[in-house]
Scaffold this motif. Structure first.
Motif, PDB file in Angstrom:
ATOM      1  N   ILE A 188      -7.395   2.268   4.616  1.00 32.20           N
ATOM      2  CA  ILE A 188      -8.206   3.476   4.746  1.00 32.20           C
ATOM      3  C   ILE A 188      -7.437   4.671   4.199  1.00 32.20           C
ATOM      4  O   ILE A 188      -7.980   5.476   3.435  1.00 32.20           O
ATOM      5  N   PHE A 189      -6.167   4.785   4.582  1.00 29.27           N
ATOM      6  CA  PHE A 189      -5.365   5.916   4.125  1.00 29.27           C
ATOM      7  C   PHE A 189      -5.285   5.964   2.603  1.00 29.27           C
ATOM      8  O   PHE A 189      -5.592   6.988   1.988  1.00 29.27           O
ATOM      9  N   VAL A 190      -4.876   4.878   1.980  1.00 27.10           N
ATOM     10  CA  VAL A 190      -4.678   4.884   0.528  1.00 27.10           C
ATOM     11  C   VAL A 190      -6.004   5.081  -0.203  1.00 27.10           C
ATOM     12  O   VAL A 190      -6.098   5.897  -1.132  1.00 27.10           O
ATOM     13  N   GLY A 191      -7.042   4.385   0.207  1.00 26.84           N
ATOM     14  CA  GLY A 191      -8.345   4.551  -0.442  1.00 26.84           C
ATOM     15  C   GLY A 191      -8.871   5.970  -0.328  1.00 26.84           C
ATOM     16  O   GLY A 191      -9.349   6.562  -1.300  1.00 26.84           O
ATOM     17  N   ALA A 192      -8.764   6.539   0.863  1.00 30.02           N
ATOM     18  CA  ALA A 192      -9.247   7.903   1.066  1.00 30.02           C
ATOM     19  C   ALA A 192      -8.385   8.911   0.330  1.00 30.02           C
ATOM     20  O   ALA A 192      -8.890   9.927  -0.162  1.00 30.02           O
ATOM     21  N   ARG A 193      -7.086   8.653   0.204  1.00 33.30           N
ATOM     22  CA  ARG A 193      -6.218   9.590  -0.525  1.00 33.30           C
ATOM     23  C   ARG A 193      -6.534   9.579  -2.027  1.00 33.30           C
ATOM     24  O   ARG A 193      -6.443  10.612  -2.686  1.00 33.30           O
ATOM     25  N   VAL A 194      -6.902   8.436  -2.566  1.00 36.00           N
ATOM     26  CA  VAL A 194      -7.340   8.390  -3.972  1.00 36.00           C
ATOM     27  C   VAL A 194      -8.600   9.240  -4.123  1.00 36.00           C
ATOM     28  O   VAL A 194      -8.697  10.083  -5.027  1.00 36.00           O
ATOM     29  N   ALA A 195      -9.558   9.029  -3.235  1.00 31.93           N
ATOM     30  CA  ALA A 195     -10.795   9.813  -3.276  1.00 31.93           C
ATOM     31  C   ALA A 195     -10.498  11.299  -3.088  1.00 31.93           C
ATOM     32  O   ALA A 195     -11.059  12.151  -3.780  1.00 31.93           O
ATOM     33  N   PHE A 196      -9.608  11.625  -2.158  1.00 33.99           N
ATOM     34  CA  PHE A 196      -9.236  13.012  -1.889  1.00 33.99           C
ATOM     35  C   PHE A 196      -8.693  13.680  -3.151  1.00 33.99           C
ATOM     36  O   PHE A 196      -9.078  14.807  -3.474  1.00 33.99           O
ATOM     37  N   ALA A 197      -7.814  12.990  -3.867  1.00 36.35           N
ATOM     38  CA  ALA A 197      -7.217  13.559  -5.080  1.00 36.35           C
ATOM     39  C   ALA A 197      -8.294  13.892  -6.112  1.00 36.35           C
ATOM     40  O   ALA A 197      -8.290  14.980  -6.707  1.00 36.35           O
ATOM     41  N   VAL A 198      -9.216  12.979  -6.317  1.00 35.67           N
ATOM     42  CA  VAL A 198     -10.283  13.188  -7.305  1.00 35.67           C
ATOM     43  C   VAL A 198     -11.222  14.306  -6.855  1.00 35.67           C
ATOM     44  O   VAL A 198     -11.572  15.195  -7.647  1.00 35.67           O
ATOM     45  N   ILE A 199     -11.599  14.282  -5.588  1.00 33.44           N
ATOM     46  CA  ILE A 199     -12.543  15.279  -5.065  1.00 33.44           C
ATOM     47  C   ILE A 199     -11.911  16.668  -5.054  1.00 33.44           C
ATOM     48  O   ILE A 199     -12.563  17.655  -5.392  1.00 33.44           O
ATOM     49  N   TYR A 200     -10.633  16.752  -4.688  1.00 33.77           N
ATOM     50  CA  TYR A 200      -9.960  18.046  -4.689  1.00 33.77           C
ATOM     51  C   TYR A 200      -9.868  18.588  -6.108  1.00 33.77           C
ATOM     52  O   TYR A 200     -10.143  19.759  -6.362  1.00 33.77           O
ATOM     53  N   LEU A 201      -9.499  17.749  -7.041  1.00 24.65           N
ATOM     54  CA  LEU A 201      -9.400  18.162  -8.442  1.00 24.65           C
ATOM     55  C   LEU A 201     -10.749  18.657  -8.957  1.00 24.65           C
ATOM     56  O   LEU A 201     -10.819  19.642  -9.698  1.00 24.65           O
ATOM     57  N   ALA A 202     -11.818  18.006  -8.530  1.00 21.28           N
ATOM     58  CA  ALA A 202     -13.168  18.400  -8.944  1.00 21.28           C
ATOM     59  C   ALA A 202     -13.640  19.676  -8.246  1.00 21.28           C
ATOM     60  O   ALA A 202     -14.604  20.299  -8.685  1.00 21.28           O
ATOM     61  N   GLY A 203     -12.982  20.059  -7.149  1.00 22.12           N
ATOM     62  CA  GLY A 203     -13.324  21.296  -6.460  1.00 22.12           C
ATOM     63  C   GLY A 203     -14.507  21.201  -5.520  1.00 22.12           C
ATOM     64  O   GLY A 203     -15.306  22.126  -5.435  1.00 22.12           O
ATOM     65  N   VAL A 204     -14.624  20.080  -4.797  1.00 20.53           N
ATOM     66  CA  VAL A 204     -15.738  19.891  -3.861  1.00 20.53           C
ATOM     67  C   VAL A 204     -15.184  20.079  -2.442  1.00 20.53           C
ATOM     68  O   VAL A 204     -14.656  19.141  -1.850  1.00 20.53           O
ATOM     69  N   LEU A 215       0.833  -1.207   0.000  1.00 21.14           N
ATOM     70  CA  LEU A 215       0.000   0.000   0.000  1.00 21.14           C
ATOM     71  C   LEU A 215       0.865   1.253   0.000  1.00 21.14           C
ATOM     72  O   LEU A 215       0.485   2.267  -0.607  1.00 21.14           O
ATOM     73  N   LEU A 216       2.021   1.202   0.639  1.00 21.99           N
ATOM     74  CA  LEU A 216       2.947   2.335   0.576  1.00 21.99           C
ATOM     75  C   LEU A 216       3.419   2.559  -0.859  1.00 21.99           C
ATOM     76  O   LEU A 216       3.492   3.700  -1.323  1.00 21.99           O
ATOM     77  N   VAL A 217       3.704   1.486  -1.569  1.00 28.12           N
ATOM     78  CA  VAL A 217       4.082   1.618  -2.981  1.00 28.12           C
ATOM     79  C   VAL A 217       2.948   2.262  -3.774  1.00 28.12           C
ATOM     80  O   VAL A 217       3.171   3.161  -4.592  1.00 28.12           O
ATOM     81  N   TRP A 218       1.712   1.847  -3.523  1.00 35.04           N
ATOM     82  CA  TRP A 218       0.570   2.447  -4.219  1.00 35.04           C
ATOM     83  C   TRP A 218       0.403   3.914  -3.850  1.00 35.04           C
ATOM     84  O   TRP A 218       0.036   4.738  -4.695  1.00 35.04           O
ATOM     85  N   ALA A 219       0.698   4.260  -2.608  1.00 35.25           N
ATOM     86  CA  ALA A 219       0.627   5.665  -2.201  1.00 35.25           C
ATOM     87  C   ALA A 219       1.668   6.496  -2.942  1.00 35.25           C
ATOM     88  O   ALA A 219       1.393   7.634  -3.357  1.00 35.25           O
ATOM     89  N   VAL A 220       2.849   5.929  -3.141  1.00 34.60           N
ATOM     90  CA  VAL A 220       3.885   6.627  -3.910  1.00 34.60           C
ATOM     91  C   VAL A 220       3.451   6.762  -5.370  1.00 34.60           C
ATOM     92  O   VAL A 220       3.637   7.826  -5.988  1.00 34.60           O
ATOM     93  N   ILE A 221       2.849   5.729  -5.926  1.00 31.63           N
ATOM     94  CA  ILE A 221       2.347   5.807  -7.304  1.00 31.63           C
ATOM     95  C   ILE A 221       1.290   6.902  -7.416  1.00 31.63           C
ATOM     96  O   ILE A 221       1.295   7.688  -8.375  1.00 31.63           O
ATOM     97  N   LEU A 222       0.398   6.989  -6.439  1.00 34.73           N
ATOM     98  CA  LEU A 222      -0.608   8.048  -6.427  1.00 34.73           C
ATOM     99  C   LEU A 222       0.059   9.421  -6.377  1.00 34.73           C
ATOM    100  O   LEU A 222      -0.340  10.345  -7.093  1.00 34.73           O
ATOM    101  N   THR A 223       1.074   9.564  -5.548  1.00 36.79           N
ATOM    102  CA  THR A 223       1.791  10.836  -5.432  1.00 36.79           C
ATOM    103  C   THR A 223       2.410  11.228  -6.768  1.00 36.79           C
ATOM    104  O   THR A 223       2.317  12.393  -7.188  1.00 36.79           O
ATOM    105  N   LEU A 224       3.023  10.277  -7.437  1.00 34.52           N
ATOM    106  CA  LEU A 224       3.632  10.558  -8.749  1.00 34.52           C
ATOM    107  C   LEU A 224       2.571  10.868  -9.802  1.00 34.52           C
ATOM    108  O   LEU A 224       2.781  11.727 -10.670  1.00 34.52           O
ATOM    109  N   ALA A 225       1.434  10.198  -9.729  1.00 33.35           N
ATOM    110  CA  ALA A 225       0.344  10.488 -10.664  1.00 33.35           C
ATOM    111  C   ALA A 225      -0.171  11.905 -10.454  1.00 33.35           C
ATOM    112  O   ALA A 225      -0.450  12.635 -11.422  1.00 33.35           O
ATOM    113  N   GLN A 226      -0.285  12.314  -9.186  1.00 34.15           N
ATOM    114  CA  GLN A 226      -0.726  13.675  -8.906  1.00 34.15           C
ATOM    115  C   GLN A 226       0.285  14.690  -9.433  1.00 34.15           C
ATOM    116  O   GLN A 226      -0.098  15.744  -9.952  1.00 34.15           O
ATOM    117  N   LEU A 227       1.560  14.385  -9.303  1.00 31.61           N
ATOM    118  CA  LEU A 227       2.592  15.261  -9.848  1.00 31.61           C
ATOM    119  C   LEU A 227       2.456  15.372 -11.364  1.00 31.61           C
ATOM    120  O   LEU A 227       2.540  16.466 -11.928  1.00 31.61           O
TER     121      LEU A 227
END
Length: 128
Positions: A89-105, A7-19
């Protein structure tokens, strides 16, 4: 490799995707000359590009304690069902957070941030 490390690896992948999203947005809204310069007096990006950058910075801030706890759990051999649940919980919520933040909610974004942070706190409680 433990599930928490995966899950830490997936969190890093999410971070790089956001970048990558932030860079792509910046390339669409700024000149290359602006982007390669020293950025003195560089105005903050607005709209979805600004939100993407802020979401990425927030992920970087959140990744540090999450990574530390995953590594401590692994090194101490203290991984258990609750540390795994906290990491999920952390990784799942961070994926949702990225999408929701990008959408501006805004309010939903804050709620999801609280959920992600609770995952880290759950891990911390298990390791105390």
């Amino acid at each position: 490799m433990t599930a928490e490390l995966q899950l830490l690896v997936w969190a890093v992948i999410l971070t790089l995707a956001q970048l990558a999203v932030t860079i792509a947005g910046s390339l669409m809204t700024r000149s290359m000359l602006e982007l390669v310069g020293n950025r003195e007096g560089f105005a903050e990006s607005t709209g979805w590009v600004g939100r993407a950058g802020r979401a990425h910075r927030n992920m970087l801030e959140s990744l540090v304690p999450f990574a530390a706890l995953v590594l401590v759990a692994h090194a101490a051999g203290a991984s258990n069902a609750m540390t795994l649940l906290g990491a999920q919980i952390f990784v799942g919520a961070r994926v949702a957070f990225a999408v929701i933040y990008l959408a501006g909610v805004p309010w939903l974004r804050t709620g999801v941030w609280i959920v992600a942070t609770s995952g880290v706190l759950l891990m911390l409680i298990q390791l105390l």
